[in-house]
Design a protein around this motif. Structure first.
Motif, PDB file in Angstrom:
ATOM      1  N   ARG A   5       0.514  -1.141  -0.204  1.00  0.00           N
ATOM      2  CA  ARG A   5      -0.314  -0.190   0.115  1.00  0.00           C
ATOM      3  C   ARG A   5       1.289   1.339   0.295  1.00  0.00           C
ATOM      4  NH1 ARG A   5      -2.143  -0.934   4.444  1.00  0.00           N
ATOM      5  NH2 ARG A   5      -1.495   1.309   5.773  1.00  0.00           N
ATOM      6  N   GLU A   6       0.757   1.830  -1.101  1.00  0.00           N
ATOM      7  CA  GLU A   6       1.832   3.127  -1.334  1.00  0.00           C
ATOM      8  C   GLU A   6       0.893   4.540  -0.594  1.00  0.00           C
ATOM      9  OE1 GLU A   6       2.197   1.393  -5.414  1.00  0.00           O
ATOM     10  OE2 GLU A   6       0.267   1.841  -4.149  1.00  0.00           O
ATOM     11  N   SER A   7       1.468   5.416   0.128  1.00  0.00           N
ATOM     12  CA  SER A   7       0.762   6.681   0.272  1.00  0.00           C
ATOM     13  C   SER A   7       2.498   7.657   0.016  1.00  0.00           C
ATOM     14  CB  SER A   7       0.397   6.307   1.832  1.00  0.00           C
ATOM     15  OG  SER A   7       2.034   6.224   2.675  1.00  0.00           O
ATOM     16  N   GLY A   8       1.780   9.337  -0.023  1.00  0.00           N
ATOM     17  CA  GLY A   8       2.605   9.801  -0.072  1.00  0.00           C
ATOM     18  C   GLY A   8       2.651  10.563  -1.213  1.00  0.00           C
ATOM     19  N   GLY A   9       1.731   9.911  -2.500  1.00  0.00           N
ATOM     20  CA  GLY A   9       2.257  11.059  -3.937  1.00  0.00           C
ATOM     21  C   GLY A   9       1.603  12.404  -3.520  1.00  0.00           C
ATOM     22  N   GLY A  10       1.156  13.012  -4.378  1.00  0.00           N
ATOM     23  CA  GLY A  10       1.153  14.714  -4.462  1.00  0.00           C
ATOM     24  C   GLY A  10       1.415  15.569  -5.609  1.00  0.00           C
ATOM     25  N   LEU A  11       0.998  17.001  -5.770  1.00  0.00           N
ATOM     26  CA  LEU A  11       2.137  17.655  -6.595  1.00  0.00           C
ATOM     27  C   LEU A  11       3.113  18.665  -6.065  1.00  0.00           C
ATOM     28  CD1 LEU A  11       1.056  18.964  -9.178  1.00  0.00           C
ATOM     29  CD2 LEU A  11      -0.522  20.836  -7.847  1.00  0.00           C
ATOM     30  N   VAL A  12       4.146  18.997  -6.682  1.00  0.00           N
ATOM     31  CA  VAL A  12       4.847  19.748  -6.381  1.00  0.00           C
ATOM     32  C   VAL A  12       5.479  20.317  -7.275  1.00  0.00           C
ATOM     33  CG1 VAL A  12       6.330  17.661  -6.361  1.00  0.00           C
ATOM     34  CG2 VAL A  12       6.856  19.256  -4.672  1.00  0.00           C
ATOM     35  N   GLN A  13       5.610  21.172  -7.001  1.00  0.00           N
ATOM     36  CA  GLN A  13       6.724  22.535  -7.915  1.00  0.00           C
ATOM     37  C   GLN A  13       7.695  22.077  -8.436  1.00  0.00           C
ATOM     38  OE1 GLN A  13       7.081  26.736  -6.738  1.00  0.00           O
ATOM     39  NE2 GLN A  13       5.233  26.603  -7.733  1.00  0.00           N
ATOM     40  N   ALA A  14       8.559  22.023  -9.276  1.00  0.00           N
ATOM     41  CA  ALA A  14       9.809  21.627 -10.074  1.00  0.00           C
ATOM     42  C   ALA A  14      11.444  22.256  -9.391  1.00  0.00           C
ATOM     43  CB  ALA A  14      10.370  22.223 -11.452  1.00  0.00           C
ATOM     44  N   GLY A  15      12.148  21.059  -8.691  1.00  0.00           N
ATOM     45  CA  GLY A  15      12.554  21.413  -7.798  1.00  0.00           C
ATOM     46  C   GLY A  15      12.978  20.822  -6.589  1.00  0.00           C
ATOM     47  N   GLY A  16      11.516  20.185  -6.412  1.00  0.00           N
ATOM     48  CA  GLY A  16      10.797  20.291  -4.506  1.00  0.00           C
ATOM     49  C   GLY A  16      10.955  18.049  -4.467  1.00  0.00           C
ATOM     50  N   SER A  17      10.725  18.415  -3.683  1.00  0.00           N
ATOM     51  CA  SER A  17      10.564  16.942  -2.715  1.00  0.00           C
ATOM     52  C   SER A  17       9.544  16.142  -2.182  1.00  0.00           C
ATOM     53  CB  SER A  17      11.578  16.844  -1.891  1.00  0.00           C
ATOM     54  OG  SER A  17      12.400  16.939  -1.653  1.00  0.00           O
ATOM     55  N   LEU A  18       9.726  15.171  -2.273  1.00  0.00           N
ATOM     56  CA  LEU A  18       8.236  13.822  -1.931  1.00  0.00           C
ATOM     57  C   LEU A  18       9.430  13.180  -1.361  1.00  0.00           C
ATOM     58  CD1 LEU A  18       5.318  14.484  -4.457  1.00  0.00           C
ATOM     59  CD2 LEU A  18       5.728  14.916  -2.039  1.00  0.00           C
ATOM     60  N   ARG A  19       8.597  12.551  -0.358  1.00  0.00           N
ATOM     61  CA  ARG A  19       8.684  11.121   0.192  1.00  0.00           C
ATOM     62  C   ARG A  19       7.360   9.728  -0.199  1.00  0.00           C
ATOM     63  NH1 ARG A  19      10.927   8.992   6.013  1.00  0.00           N
ATOM     64  NH2 ARG A  19       8.466   8.617   6.986  1.00  0.00           N
ATOM     65  N   LEU A  20       8.031   9.005  -0.534  1.00  0.00           N
ATOM     66  CA  LEU A  20       6.250   8.125  -0.888  1.00  0.00           C
ATOM     67  C   LEU A  20       7.057   6.527   0.063  1.00  0.00           C
ATOM     68  CD1 LEU A  20       6.559   7.387  -5.044  1.00  0.00           C
ATOM     69  CD2 LEU A  20       5.361   9.167  -3.320  1.00  0.00           C
ATOM     70  N   SER A  21       5.767   6.398   0.905  1.00  0.00           N
ATOM     71  CA  SER A  21       6.010   4.922   1.434  1.00  0.00           C
ATOM     72  C   SER A  21       5.415   3.940   1.540  1.00  0.00           C
ATOM     73  CB  SER A  21       5.416   5.627   2.983  1.00  0.00           C
ATOM     74  OG  SER A  21       5.452   6.487   3.804  1.00  0.00           O
ATOM     75  N   CYS A  22       5.851   3.077   1.221  1.00  0.00           N
ATOM     76  CA  CYS A  22       5.296   1.232   0.730  1.00  0.00           C
ATOM     77  C   CYS A  22       5.253   0.844   2.453  1.00  0.00           C
ATOM     78  CB  CYS A  22       5.936   1.116  -0.687  1.00  0.00           C
ATOM     79  SG  CYS A  22       4.705  -0.548  -0.266  1.00  0.00           S
ATOM     80  N   ALA A  23       4.031   0.194   2.572  1.00  0.00           N
ATOM     81  CA  ALA A  23       3.245  -0.450   3.741  1.00  0.00           C
ATOM     82  C   ALA A  23       3.456  -2.278   3.793  1.00  0.00           C
ATOM     83  CB  ALA A  23       2.525   0.083   4.539  1.00  0.00           C
ATOM     84  N   ALA A  24       3.896  -2.766   3.783  1.00  0.00           N
ATOM     85  CA  ALA A  24       3.961  -4.002   2.880  1.00  0.00           C
ATOM     86  C   ALA A  24       3.818  -5.122   4.332  1.00  0.00           C
ATOM     87  CB  ALA A  24       6.088  -4.780   2.964  1.00  0.00           C
ATOM     88  N   SER A  25       2.560  -6.290   3.828  1.00  0.00           N
ATOM     89  CA  SER A  25       2.455  -7.179   4.533  1.00  0.00           C
ATOM     90  C   SER A  25       2.056  -8.382   4.187  1.00  0.00           C
ATOM     91  CB  SER A  25       0.819  -6.825   5.317  1.00  0.00           C
ATOM     92  OG  SER A  25      -0.522  -6.073   4.353  1.00  0.00           O
ATOM     93  N   GLY A  26       1.628  -9.501   4.578  1.00  0.00           N
ATOM     94  CA  GLY A  26       1.589 -10.607   4.426  1.00  0.00           C
ATOM     95  C   GLY A  26       3.121 -11.473   4.410  1.00  0.00           C
ATOM     96  N   ARG A  27       3.240 -12.464   2.984  1.00  0.00           N
ATOM     97  CA  ARG A  27       4.198 -13.148   2.728  1.00  0.00           C
ATOM     98  C   ARG A  27       5.525 -12.405   2.609  1.00  0.00           C
ATOM     99  NH1 ARG A  27       4.558 -18.710   2.403  1.00  0.00           N
ATOM    100  NH2 ARG A  27       6.885 -17.720   2.537  1.00  0.00           N
ATOM    101  N   THR A  28       5.780 -11.613   3.596  1.00  0.00           N
ATOM    102  CA  THR A  28       7.594 -10.189   2.969  1.00  0.00           C
ATOM    103  C   THR A  28       8.111 -10.470   3.181  1.00  0.00           C
ATOM    104  OG1 THR A  28       7.930  -9.576   5.696  1.00  0.00           O
ATOM    105  CG2 THR A  28       5.614  -8.332   4.064  1.00  0.00           C
TER     106      THR A  28
END
Length: 117
Positions: A5-28
């Motif tokens: 399950r991903e989260s953290g996307g969005g709209l950002v201006q060029a030169g900016g930063s974002l951090r995406l997260s991926c929560a894993a579950s099950g037979r990781t």
């Protein structure tokens, strides 16, 4: 099975930063690599970055080297993608991916990243 399950996307201006997260579950424990792909409109899905389940060496697409960093929090089964110096061409849906030792791929639902110029 592995659920992602991903989260953290969005709209950002060029030169900016974002951090995406991926929560894993099950037979990781079946995942050999976990990482990120992206797909821009009208283009094929492409590899971005990945980190192995053992060890610390990460792998990056040439287009993101030096700007993106993938990391893993094993205790929380979460993988992150820190994206810096974002460019409009980084605009895409970003998918978390887990690849098993038998080369089977699990995918998250994707999160939209839009970089405005």
């Amino acid at each position: 099975q592995v659920q992602l399950r991903e989260s953290g996307g969005g709209l950002v201006q060029a030169g900016g930063s974002l951090r995406l997260s991926c929560a894993a579950s099950g037979r990781t424990d079946s995942a050999n690599f976990i990482g990120w792909f992206r797909q821009a409109p009208g283009k094929e899905r492409e590899f971005v970055a990945a980190i192995p389940s053992t060890g610390t060496n990460a792998y990056y697409a040439d287009s993101v080297k030096g700007r993106f960093a993938v990391s893993r929090d094993k205790a929380n089964n979460t993988v992150y993608l820190q994206m810096n110096s974002l460019k409009p061409e980084d605009t895409a849906v970003y998918y978390c991916n887990a690849r098993t030792r038998l080369d089977f791929d699990y995918w998250g639902q994707g999160t939209q990243v839009t970089v405005s110029s």
